[in-house]
Design an enzyme around this catalytic site. Structure first.
Site: not given
Ligand code: NAP
Length: 306
Positions: A221, A269
């Protein structure tokens, strides 16, 4: 029983038709044209106007139309109902294809050759030697990316909030593990959710922990990145190049310095966009679960913000 689709500025005919087919007997309506707001028990939302969910007195659950929930949780009047997000192998595949392309782009020096082309310069160079890669965030997308690049021969480190175990990936956790995760990485890929703990994380202090000449990829983001700090780090050479798919303000303003910066690659994006055909099944399943009083699939932890 009605499902409201609250996804402004998008054509929703396809989603509406597919959900109707998946849930016979359930009315699917597109906000703001709701016949009876009191009949709405489930809403699919993406970048909804803050406060609009207050119009739905009988809402039981919310489904984000994307993987992130930051824009939904930003609503100060968000009803206290369970919130789920999209987790979809098609989304992960899309992200991996994007990241594979970006990795090749930098390894093959296509950024440099593109600049040379603009000057009609013929200067062959061998590929960049990129060996170490760090993934910030080891969730659905980050863990898949870390394992993908490990299979490509990279030495991969990863960083998450809690300790993780991923085969072939050296994982670090928490604020204390961040420096070790970043140490010596040639490429850093950010796949963290936007929360109060991660906002502005990609800042000058973090860039100073990275190897000089690192390449940064932000597909998470825009608000994770302090834009002025990135521009300064690119000027100083601490960061060699940046690929940005997400921005604080989207669309990126025409006058924004990122557009014309020679070391920034801007994409609008698109790294992983929700596919109507593949997400309908999980939205329908969450609707059924909500009506049956069961826990939703891929429900987020509101306290943690992801
Ligand atoms: P997810 O499954 O919720 O995973 C989030 C990861 O971030 C987890 O490993 C979590 O740790 C870690 N995390 C969260 N807060 C943290 C902190 N304070 N310090 C260290 N690590 C932290 O999310 P996802 O599905 O992989 O997606 C990640 C993000 O990608 C989404 O939230 C979205 O904003 C972005 N995204 C972008 C696009 C695009 O088109 N550009 C598309 C999809 C998603 P834990 O494992 O310990 O919980």
């Amino acid at each position: 029983m009605t499902i409201a689709l609250i996804i402004p500025d998008r054509k929703l005919d396809d989603l509406q038709q597919r959900l109707s087919a998946a849930l016979p007997g359930v009315t699917i309506e597109v906000w703001p044209e709701l016949n009876d707001p009191a009949a709405v028990t489930f809403a699919v939302v993406w970048k909804h106007p803050a406060g609009c969910l207050q119009q739905l007195p009988n809402l039981k659950a919310l489904q984000s139309y994307g993987a992130g929930v930051d824009s939904i949780l930003a609503d100060p009047e968000l009803p206290l109902v369970p919130l789920a997000r999209v987790v979809d192998p098609a989304l992960t595949e899309s992200m991996l294809r994007y990241l594979a392309g970006i990795e090749s782009y930098y390894r093959l020096r296509l950024d440099q050759f593109h600049r040379q082309q603009q000057q009609a310069q013929w200067k062959p160079k061998s590929p960049r030697q990129l060996r170490k890669l760090c993934v910030l965030g080891l969730g659905e997308l980050g863990a898949a990316a870390a394992q993908f690049f490990q299979m490509q021969g990279y030495q991969v480190t990863g960083w998450a909030r809690r300790p993780q175990q991923l085969s072939g990936v050296t994982c670090y956790a928490g604020v204390d593990g961040l420096a070790a995760a970043l140490n010596d990485a040639d490429l850093v890929i950010c796949l963290l959710p936007l929360t109060s703990a991660t906002e502005d994380l990609l800042n000058k202090q973090l860039f100073a922990l990275m190897k000089a000449g690192v390449i940064l990829v932000n597909v998470a983001r825009g608000a994770l990145l302090v834009e002025a700090d990135l521009l300064a780090a690119l000027d100083s050479g601490q960061v060699q190049a940046a690929c940005l798919d997400v921005f604080r303000q989207e669309p990126l303003a025409a006058t924004h310095p990122f557009w014309s910066h020679p070391s920034i690659l801007v994409t609008p994006h698109i790294s992983a966009v929700t596919r109507v055909d593949t997400v309908v099944a999980q939205i329908a399943e969450n609707y059924r679960r909500s009506e049956a009083g069961l826990a939703l699939l891929n429900q987020i932890d509101r306290q943690q913000g992801y």
